[in-house]
Scaffold this motif. Structure first.
Motif, short mmCIF file in Angstrom:
data_model
loop_
_atom_site.label_atom_id
_atom_site.label_comp_id
_atom_site.label_asym_id
_atom_site.label_seq_id
_atom_site.Cartn_x
_atom_site.Cartn_y
_atom_site.Cartn_z
N HIS A 1 -47.06 -20.29 55.75
CA HIS A 1 -45.46 -20.25 55.43
C HIS A 1 -45.26 -19.67 54.26
O HIS A 1 -45.98 -19.77 53.11
CB HIS A 1 -45.10 -21.92 55.40
N GLU B 1 -42.35 -19.38 52.05
CA GLU B 1 -41.47 -20.13 51.12
C GLU B 1 -42.34 -20.11 49.76
O GLU B 1 -43.51 -20.68 49.92
CB GLU B 1 -41.03 -21.53 51.75
N ASP C 1 -42.70 -22.38 47.67
CA ASP C 1 -43.55 -23.52 47.26
C ASP C 1 -44.98 -23.57 47.76
O ASP C 1 -45.89 -24.20 47.38
CB ASP C 1 -42.74 -24.84 47.19
N HIS C 2 -45.16 -22.64 48.72
CA HIS C 2 -46.61 -22.48 49.32
C HIS C 2 -47.24 -20.98 49.13
O HIS C 2 -48.39 -20.94 49.35
CB HIS C 2 -46.51 -22.72 50.77
N HIS D 1 -39.46 -24.48 59.37
CA HIS D 1 -37.91 -24.22 59.07
C HIS D 1 -37.67 -22.93 58.69
O HIS D 1 -36.53 -22.65 58.62
CB HIS D 1 -37.58 -25.44 58.25
N ASP E 1 -45.01 -27.30 56.73
CA ASP E 1 -44.00 -28.32 56.12
C ASP E 1 -43.95 -29.71 57.04
O ASP E 1 -43.33 -30.77 56.73
CB ASP E 1 -42.48 -27.71 55.79
N TYR F 1 -37.01 -36.53 54.14
CA TYR F 1 -37.47 -35.20 54.26
C TYR F 1 -37.08 -34.61 55.67
O TYR F 1 -36.52 -33.48 55.78
CB TYR F 1 -39.05 -34.94 54.34
N HIS G 1 -46.82 -30.95 52.17
CA HIS G 1 -46.24 -31.76 51.31
C HIS G 1 -46.80 -33.19 51.34
O HIS G 1 -46.74 -33.91 52.55
CB HIS G 1 -44.96 -31.82 51.14
FE1 FEO Z 1 -40.47 -24.53 53.39
FE2 FEO Z 1 -42.29 -26.60 51.48
O1 FEO Z 1 -41.47 -24.97 51.88
#
Ligand code: FEO
Length: 401
Positions: A82, A84, A86-87, A148, A167, A195, A228
């Protein structure tokens, strides 16, 4: 590089090498009251493989955990499930440090990573259902487009029956424990639901389809390792069943009365409407925007059958806090709810009509015309509030019958 951050064993072949973010409180509008983790995993195969990376600020923590286990230069592959940040926020720098032979992502992921980082690194696209040999082990990729993000995919490792789920099945929860079975289950269930409500609610039908797709693969899953929060190793069916329940959005005998107030008139109405709902046998939660964050309110709404929204009128409009909530909620596309509206006003009183428009736009079935009273509600008007609560309770019962 120090030796303070250690890798945590998940199985003989898989270690957690992520980072714990105890301080983060905002995830694009979602209040992460309990912090989060950015989970990265190391597969100790012939080709040592890193699955996902972490938020940029935490790269050294991840590298130290990797170094506690192997020589970082021995990492041969990186899989980016992914893109995004954060990863993948430190992916370009991680590639520069580790110098892996290859980095893999979904086809869309290769484009997104290029557009995010403009780093020029070569990323190899993998296809839905494709398997990759890591020497003595293998992994299989499964695209989860729009779950997502368009690039999203998950990775299954048959040897350990382990799903790196990115995620999905995760939550924003910073803990010293790495496994869901080590943590208070009420906290795990609440943060998992929060979440889901804040990230995945609008994708509910896709969640159900993906659970079906995983089931159609006919593979056993003993461990779910998300990006997460805690790892599921004892009862993976628990989180799969919870996701199925949340995504189904079946209405329940629960109402959320959400409001803001200027001089406590709308608050009085909210409390008496709630009394009517309770008297009508509905489990009811009152949530003021003065004391509740939008992300906690939508979490309660996910599991409710009715939502009643109250706002005073200010400058011909609803309160800005109510507008914020409704705008946020509209994007989350809640399903199968009935709704009610109320509010006090001084002279023009447009808030109730504006809220109705918003609820209509969300396809929330409105019960009655709502209530709109001038200034402070009197005894008779408060009786009408009580009866309105009773009326909504009866309509909810009919819907659930
Ligand atoms: Fe969709 Fe935790 O990034």
């Amino acid at each position: 590089m120090g030796e303070k951050y250690k890798a945590i064993k998940v199985t003989d072949k898989v270690y957690w090498v992520g980072a714990i973010d105890w301080e983060v409180r905002d995830f694009h509008g979602y209040m992460t009251q309990r912090g989060t983790t950015y989970n990265a995993y190391l597969i100790l195969a012939d080709k040592i493989t890193l699955v996902d990376t972490v938020k940029k600020d935490f790269m050294n923590e991840m590298l130290e955990r990797i170094a506690s286990l192997v020589n970082p230069k021995d990492v041969r592959y990186i899989i980016s499930n992914h893109s995004e940040p954060d990863h993948s926020g430190c992916l370009p720098e991680t590639i520069d440090v580790l110098k892996p032979e290859k980095v893999f992502a979904s086809a869309i992921g290769t484009q997104t990573l290029a557009q995010e980082f403009h780093s020029g690194h070569e990323i190899t696209p993998v296809k839905d259902g494709e398997s990759l040999s890591l020497g003595n082990l293998s992994v299989t990729f499964l695209e989860t487009k729009m779950l997502h993000w368009p690039d999203s995919m998950i990775t299954y490792m048959p040897d350990d029956k382990l799903l790196f789920s990115q995620d999905a099945f995760g939550m924003h929860l910073a803990t010293s424990e790495r496994f869901a079975d080590e943590i208070d289950q009420s906290v795990v269930e609440y943060e998992g639901e929060k979440y889901f409500a804040n990230i995945l609610m609008p994708l509910s039908s896709l969640v159900l389809r993906t659970i079906g797709k995983i089931s159609d693969m006919g593979v056993e899953i003993d461990i779910i390792a998300p990006d997460h929060g805690p790892i599921w190793r004892k009862d993976v069916n628990k989180i799969i069943d919870l996701y199925t329940k949340w995504a189904t959005q079946k209405p329940t005998n629960k109402a959320v009365v959400v409001y803001d107030t200027m001089w406590k008139s709308t608050e009085k109405m909210a409390k008496v409407i709630a009394e009517g709902l309770i008297d009508g046998g509905v489990r009811t939660k009152i949530m003021s925007l003065k004391t509740n964050h939008r992300s906690d309110i939508v979490t309660e709404i996910l599991g409710a059958g009715a939502i009643l929204v109250g706002s005073p009128t200010i400058n011909s409009n609803m309160f800005p806090s109510i507008a914020d909530l409704l705008y946020y909620l509209k994007g989350l596309r809640p399903q199968n709810k009935i709704g009610g509206v109320f509010g006090s006003y001084g002279w023009s009183g447009e808030a109730v009509a504006h809220i109705k428009e918003m609820l209509n736009a969300m396809k929330i079935e409105l019960i009655g015309d709502g209530l709109r009273f001038k200034y402070m509600p009197d005894d008779n008007e408060l009786s009408q509030c009580f009866n309105y609560g009773r009326f909504v309770a009866e309509e909810l019962k009919k819907k659930l019958a």
